[in-house]
Write a protein that holds these residues in place. Sequence first.
Motif, PDB file in Angstrom:
ATOM      1  N   LEU A 383       1.559   4.952   0.734  1.00  0.00           N
ATOM      2  CA  LEU A 383       2.759   4.043   1.252  1.00  0.00           C
ATOM      3  C   LEU A 383       2.951   3.083   0.188  1.00  0.00           C
ATOM      4  N   ARG A 384       1.835   2.708  -0.792  1.00  0.00           N
ATOM      5  CA  ARG A 384       2.378   1.744  -1.757  1.00  0.00           C
ATOM      6  C   ARG A 384       2.965   2.369  -2.837  1.00  0.00           C
ATOM      7  N   ALA A 385       2.954   3.699  -3.028  1.00  0.00           N
ATOM      8  CA  ALA A 385       3.392   4.566  -4.172  1.00  0.00           C
ATOM      9  C   ALA A 385       4.875   4.327  -4.098  1.00  0.00           C
TER      10      ALA A 385
ATOM     11  N   SER B  14     -11.795  -6.992   0.311  1.00  0.00           N
ATOM     12  CA  SER B  14     -11.470  -6.908  -1.237  1.00  0.00           C
ATOM     13  C   SER B  14     -11.244  -5.519  -1.931  1.00  0.00           C
ATOM     14  N   TYR B  15     -10.460  -5.774  -2.930  1.00  0.00           N
ATOM     15  CA  TYR B  15     -10.216  -4.479  -3.622  1.00  0.00           C
ATOM     16  C   TYR B  15     -10.871  -4.544  -5.238  1.00  0.00           C
ATOM     17  N   SER B  16     -11.254  -3.506  -5.613  1.00  0.00           N
ATOM     18  CA  SER B  16     -11.972  -3.499  -6.873  1.00  0.00           C
ATOM     19  C   SER B  16     -10.728  -2.771  -7.920  1.00  0.00           C
ATOM     20  N   ARG B  17     -10.426  -3.554  -9.104  1.00  0.00           N
ATOM     21  CA  ARG B  17      -9.739  -3.022  -9.598  1.00  0.00           C
ATOM     22  C   ARG B  17     -10.183  -3.207 -11.070  1.00  0.00           C
ATOM     23  N   GLY B  18     -10.641  -2.109 -11.699  1.00  0.00           N
ATOM     24  CA  GLY B  18     -11.100  -1.998 -12.956  1.00  0.00           C
ATOM     25  C   GLY B  18     -12.138  -3.098 -13.236  1.00  0.00           C
ATOM     26  N   THR B  21     -13.494  -7.591  -8.951  1.00  0.00           N
ATOM     27  CA  THR B  21     -13.337  -7.450  -7.318  1.00  0.00           C
ATOM     28  C   THR B  21     -12.363  -8.690  -7.021  1.00  0.00           C
ATOM     29  N   LEU B  22     -11.181  -8.289  -6.334  1.00  0.00           N
ATOM     30  CA  LEU B  22     -10.345  -9.114  -5.886  1.00  0.00           C
ATOM     31  C   LEU B  22     -10.577  -9.459  -4.461  1.00  0.00           C
ATOM     32  N   LYS B  23     -11.018 -10.566  -3.856  1.00  0.00           N
ATOM     33  CA  LYS B  23     -11.218 -10.643  -2.657  1.00  0.00           C
ATOM     34  C   LYS B  23      -9.828 -11.279  -1.857  1.00  0.00           C
ATOM     35  N   VAL B  24      -9.418 -10.561  -0.935  1.00  0.00           N
ATOM     36  CA  VAL B  24      -8.320 -10.864  -0.201  1.00  0.00           C
ATOM     37  C   VAL B  24      -8.293 -11.369   1.093  1.00  0.00           C
ATOM     38  N   LEU B  25      -9.177 -11.034   1.936  1.00  0.00           N
ATOM     39  CA  LEU B  25      -9.328 -11.626   3.167  1.00  0.00           C
ATOM     40  C   LEU B  25     -11.014 -12.007   3.035  1.00  0.00           C
ATOM     41  N   GLY B  42       3.511 -16.350   4.494  1.00  0.00           N
ATOM     42  CA  GLY B  42       2.283 -16.809   3.559  1.00  0.00           C
ATOM     43  C   GLY B  42       2.676 -16.408   2.115  1.00  0.00           C
ATOM     44  N   PRO B  43       2.346 -16.889   0.881  1.00  0.00           N
ATOM     45  CA  PRO B  43       2.477 -16.537  -0.301  1.00  0.00           C
ATOM     46  C   PRO B  43       2.247 -14.891  -0.642  1.00  0.00           C
ATOM     47  N   SER B  44       3.257 -14.554  -1.539  1.00  0.00           N
ATOM     48  CA  SER B  44       3.008 -13.196  -2.252  1.00  0.00           C
ATOM     49  C   SER B  44       1.623 -13.172  -2.530  1.00  0.00           C
ATOM     50  N   GLY B  45       0.709 -12.313  -2.185  1.00  0.00           N
ATOM     51  CA  GLY B  45      -0.456 -11.742  -2.609  1.00  0.00           C
ATOM     52  C   GLY B  45      -1.577 -12.648  -1.654  1.00  0.00           C
ATOM     53  N   SER B  46      -1.288 -13.122  -0.506  1.00  0.00           N
ATOM     54  CA  SER B  46      -2.055 -13.915   0.288  1.00  0.00           C
ATOM     55  C   SER B  46      -2.731 -12.880   1.174  1.00  0.00           C
ATOM     56  N   GLY B  47      -2.478 -11.545   1.203  1.00  0.00           N
ATOM     57  CA  GLY B  47      -3.186 -10.542   2.080  1.00  0.00           C
ATOM     58  C   GLY B  47      -2.482 -10.174   3.484  1.00  0.00           C
ATOM     59  N   LYS B  48      -1.176 -10.624   3.394  1.00  0.00           N
ATOM     60  CA  LYS B  48      -0.421 -10.155   4.488  1.00  0.00           C
ATOM     61  C   LYS B  48      -0.421  -8.588   4.853  1.00  0.00           C
ATOM     62  N   THR B  49      -0.098  -8.199   3.968  1.00  0.00           N
ATOM     63  CA  THR B  49       0.036  -6.722   4.102  1.00  0.00           C
ATOM     64  C   THR B  49      -1.365  -5.810   4.450  1.00  0.00           C
ATOM     65  N   THR B  50      -2.194  -6.652   3.797  1.00  0.00           N
ATOM     66  CA  THR B  50      -3.645  -5.918   3.713  1.00  0.00           C
ATOM     67  C   THR B  50      -4.164  -6.242   5.343  1.00  0.00           C
ATOM     68  N   LEU B  51      -3.796  -7.342   5.942  1.00  0.00           N
ATOM     69  CA  LEU B  51      -4.265  -7.697   7.325  1.00  0.00           C
ATOM     70  C   LEU B  51      -3.381  -6.720   8.287  1.00  0.00           C
ATOM     71  N   ASP B 170       6.071  -4.728   8.490  1.00  0.00           N
ATOM     72  CA  ASP B 170       5.922  -5.445   7.542  1.00  0.00           C
ATOM     73  C   ASP B 170       7.233  -5.703   6.562  1.00  0.00           C
ATOM     74  N   GLU B 171       7.515  -6.973   6.345  1.00  0.00           N
ATOM     75  CA  GLU B 171       8.838  -7.242   5.876  1.00  0.00           C
ATOM     76  C   GLU B 171       9.986  -6.443   6.302  1.00  0.00           C
ATOM     77  N   PRO B 172      10.269  -6.228   7.768  1.00  0.00           N
ATOM     78  CA  PRO B 172      11.306  -5.405   8.030  1.00  0.00           C
ATOM     79  C   PRO B 172      12.800  -5.694   7.540  1.00  0.00           C
ATOM     80  N   THR B 203       6.669 -11.593   7.217  1.00  0.00           N
ATOM     81  CA  THR B 203       8.148 -12.102   6.559  1.00  0.00           C
ATOM     82  C   THR B 203       7.962 -13.146   5.575  1.00  0.00           C
ATOM     83  N   HIS B 204       8.700 -13.262   4.801  1.00  0.00           N
ATOM     84  CA  HIS B 204       9.099 -14.262   3.877  1.00  0.00           C
ATOM     85  C   HIS B 204      10.139 -15.438   4.219  1.00  0.00           C
ATOM     86  N   ASP B 205      10.879 -14.982   5.173  1.00  0.00           N
ATOM     87  CA  ASP B 205      12.107 -15.373   5.433  1.00  0.00           C
ATOM     88  C   ASP B 205      11.851 -16.516   6.597  1.00  0.00           C
TER      89      ASP B 205
HETATM   90  N1  LIG Z   1      -4.822  -0.919  -2.988  1.00  0.00           N
HETATM   91  C1  LIG Z   1      -4.892  -1.786  -3.648  1.00  0.00           C
HETATM   92  N2  LIG Z   1      -5.837  -1.803  -4.791  1.00  0.00           N
HETATM   93  C2  LIG Z   1      -5.858  -3.112  -5.387  1.00  0.00           C
HETATM   94  N3  LIG Z   1      -5.623  -4.257  -5.201  1.00  0.00           N
HETATM   95  C3  LIG Z   1      -4.635  -4.294  -4.014  1.00  0.00           C
HETATM   96  C4  LIG Z   1      -4.251  -3.066  -3.280  1.00  0.00           C
HETATM   97  N4  LIG Z   1      -3.528  -3.615  -2.264  1.00  0.00           N
HETATM   98  C5  LIG Z   1      -3.230  -4.786  -2.383  1.00  0.00           C
HETATM   99  N5  LIG Z   1      -3.959  -5.399  -3.636  1.00  0.00           N
HETATM  100  C6  LIG Z   1      -3.945  -6.919  -3.956  1.00  0.00           C
HETATM  101  O1  LIG Z   1      -4.503  -7.523  -3.270  1.00  0.00           O
HETATM  102  C7  LIG Z   1      -3.581  -8.800  -3.114  1.00  0.00           C
HETATM  103  C8  LIG Z   1      -3.213  -8.983  -1.541  1.00  0.00           C
HETATM  104  O2  LIG Z   1      -2.284  -7.803  -1.463  1.00  0.00           O
HETATM  105  P1  LIG Z   1      -1.256  -7.824  -0.187  1.00  0.00           P
HETATM  106  O3  LIG Z   1      -0.259  -6.691  -0.396  1.00  0.00           O
HETATM  107  O4  LIG Z   1      -1.947  -7.843   1.221  1.00  0.00           O
HETATM  108  O5  LIG Z   1      -0.435  -9.158  -0.235  1.00  0.00           O
HETATM  109  P2  LIG Z   1       0.869  -9.678   0.553  1.00  0.00           P
HETATM  110  O6  LIG Z   1       0.509 -10.934   0.988  1.00  0.00           O
HETATM  111  O7  LIG Z   1       1.406  -8.378   1.461  1.00  0.00           O
HETATM  112  O8  LIG Z   1       1.697  -9.858  -0.626  1.00  0.00           O
HETATM  113  P3  LIG Z   1       3.378  -9.537  -0.464  1.00  0.00           P
HETATM  114  O9  LIG Z   1       4.111 -10.898   0.107  1.00  0.00           O
HETATM  115  O10 LIG Z   1       3.742  -9.662  -2.157  1.00  0.00           O
HETATM  116  O11 LIG Z   1       3.604  -8.421   0.256  1.00  0.00           O
HETATM  117  C9  LIG Z   1      -2.619  -8.587  -4.204  1.00  0.00           C
HETATM  118  O12 LIG Z   1      -3.176  -9.337  -5.116  1.00  0.00           O
HETATM  119  C10 LIG Z   1      -2.540  -7.262  -4.583  1.00  0.00           C
HETATM  120  O13 LIG Z   1      -2.404  -7.206  -5.747  1.00  0.00           O
END
Ligand SMILES: Nc1ncnc2c1ncn2[C@@H]1O[C@H](COP(=O)(O)OP(=O)(O)OP(=O)(O)O)[C@@H](O)[C@H]1O
Lengths: 387, 235
Positions: A383-385, B14-18, B21-25, B42-51, B170-172, B203-205
Amino acid sequence: MLKLAWRNLIAHPIRSILTSASVCIAILLLCLLRSIVTTLDAGIEAASATRLIVMSSISLFVDMPVSYQQRIEQVDGVDVIGKWQWFGGYYQNPRNFFAQFAVDPEHLFDMYPECQLDEEAKQRFLSTRNGCIIGRKLADDPNFAWKVGDKIPLVGALFPHPDGGAWEFEVCGVYTSSAANFDERTMMFQWKFFEETLRTSGQDPGVGVFVFRCEPGANVERIMGEVTAMFENGPMSVRCAPESEFQRMFISMMGDIPMLLGWIGTAVFVALLLGCVNTMLMAGREQVRDIGIYKALGFDDVTAFRVLVTQSLLLCVIGGAAGIGLTLALKPGIAAAIAAMFPVFIVADETLIFAAVLIVLLGLAAGIVPAWRASRMKPIEALRAEH
Amino acid sequence: MTNAMIRVKNVTKSYSRGGETLKVLNGLNLEMDEGRFYALMGPSGSGKTTLLNLVGGLDHPDSGDLFVAGANLSDLDGAELARWRADNVGFVFQGFNLIPVLSARENVELPLSLTGLSRAERKKHAEYALELVGLKDRMNHRPKQLSGGQEQRVAIARALATDPKVLLADEPTGDLDRKSAEQVLDLLVRLNQEFKKTILMVTHDPHAADRAQSIVHLEKGELGRIEHNAPAAAK
Ligand SMILES: Nc1ncnc2c1ncn2[C@@H]1O[C@H](COP(=O)(O)OP(=O)(O)OP(=O)(O)O)[C@@H](O)[C@H]1O
Ligand SMILES: [Mg+2]
């Protein structure tokens, strides 16, 4: 599922048509290549095991002395023997090709039961000095349209007539053949007429091959050995082989055709596979997000796999079915085109089944990589694609 | 626990990228009641989509538990989770929700093919769902022939078609103009009020968030304030 696959294919009409067309053409080609091999093999398989051929050990194009006939006949176990000589003449125009042989008529029908001719015609042939018999297909060829009683003038390209003119043969009968190895586009005439005519100018024709039949129960291996040994020290050493072996040799003079065709076929298939894989990889990449949606909706990995494999199979089956259809449609035309060289053109059921299996394998092979990827893909990544 | 539709317990992700490790929640705890409409901000990157993805069973947490619509998601394997999603949640994403080669009705019918419904029933359900979002007259259109707002409404119809308990969005309205966004929000409010759907909408709005009954704030993977909009948010 089929609907989804179909819709995805027609969403990229040009790419799908091109890929399907390449499958179609390649399958057509593979069917034809296989059929040529089948056609060649048919002659070998139909060849008689009781007939043995003697030819010069140098090549088929080198003659043996006529006197060999009596010596071979004396070998214990040899029943009847006959001469065959390639005449290599043409009717009006060198392009009107068909095979002509000077033969001994006495045992011809006895040795070749597959050559069928009514008794009256046989008698006429035996009693007409310049008589000949022709095959059904030759008689029916609109270029010739010969019938019994017609006179056929042939220019002797290898054996010019002593007068400088054409040889004239009289049609005594039209034979049919009951086996694939005995051609219906051949003309046979009397050896005696051939020899006597050439003698008038002092020529002494040789013999291309001797064909003999063993007595029932005779030891064929021993006879072949004795015949070969008899002429080992000249003047012309010979090779003696069963007719089937001879046919195989004759075909392999053109090179190892079946093997060559096999390689060409393999290359065609590999090229085709690469093309189809490429198309399916593209389709897979475009549909990443779709796959994510299916999975989010609750479809499992197997469904994701099937979505892509079905597309690949559909693409190949449509093209392949067209290829098989085209093969069958073109068959009569091809048979006519090569009739001068091959008595029959056989598109075996096995070839079509083989093609069908190949098509399915192709569809699976081309679809498997993108389908596997799709099934393994995590929904969130899919879905991220494209985002 | 009695009427919590969604319970998030000590969830970390958390996600690992290269190598990093990025702790998201970060040990998140949260409860959402059945039949309420929540906005997640919440601000961008705060983990909303992840949750949202964790709640919808699209991804697994590193630790902690999620109880959604009566199931403990950690107990379910891949195939069971897919089945559970089909039965219990409907998703609406931001943009490109629909299968481009299928018509609006076929898109809505898609999740119904996972149910035991007959072809005729599926068609009826899909048409009803499209009627609900006001797009019955467009049911034979392809996504390309629809506006962004219409596409989102078809996506909502699809999310509804199987009558799930939970709707995750998610941000419909993220890609939509004001008017289309309002239509989509009206629709969500109505689904919540009339059909008692539990809705979680990222939502951001702030305008959009105001239409929800509760606003959950997420900051750097931790729970922030929760606001309750007093009376029902129907306009
Ligand atoms: N599959 C993934 N692999 C690596 N990092 C990820 C992945 N998915 C999300 N991230 C990182 O995790 C963090 C949280 O992502 P998330 O998509 O949950 O944020 P968000 O709150 O939905 O942001 P936005 O408002 O921009 O949609 C971000 O820094 C994002 O880059
Ligand atoms: Mg997000």
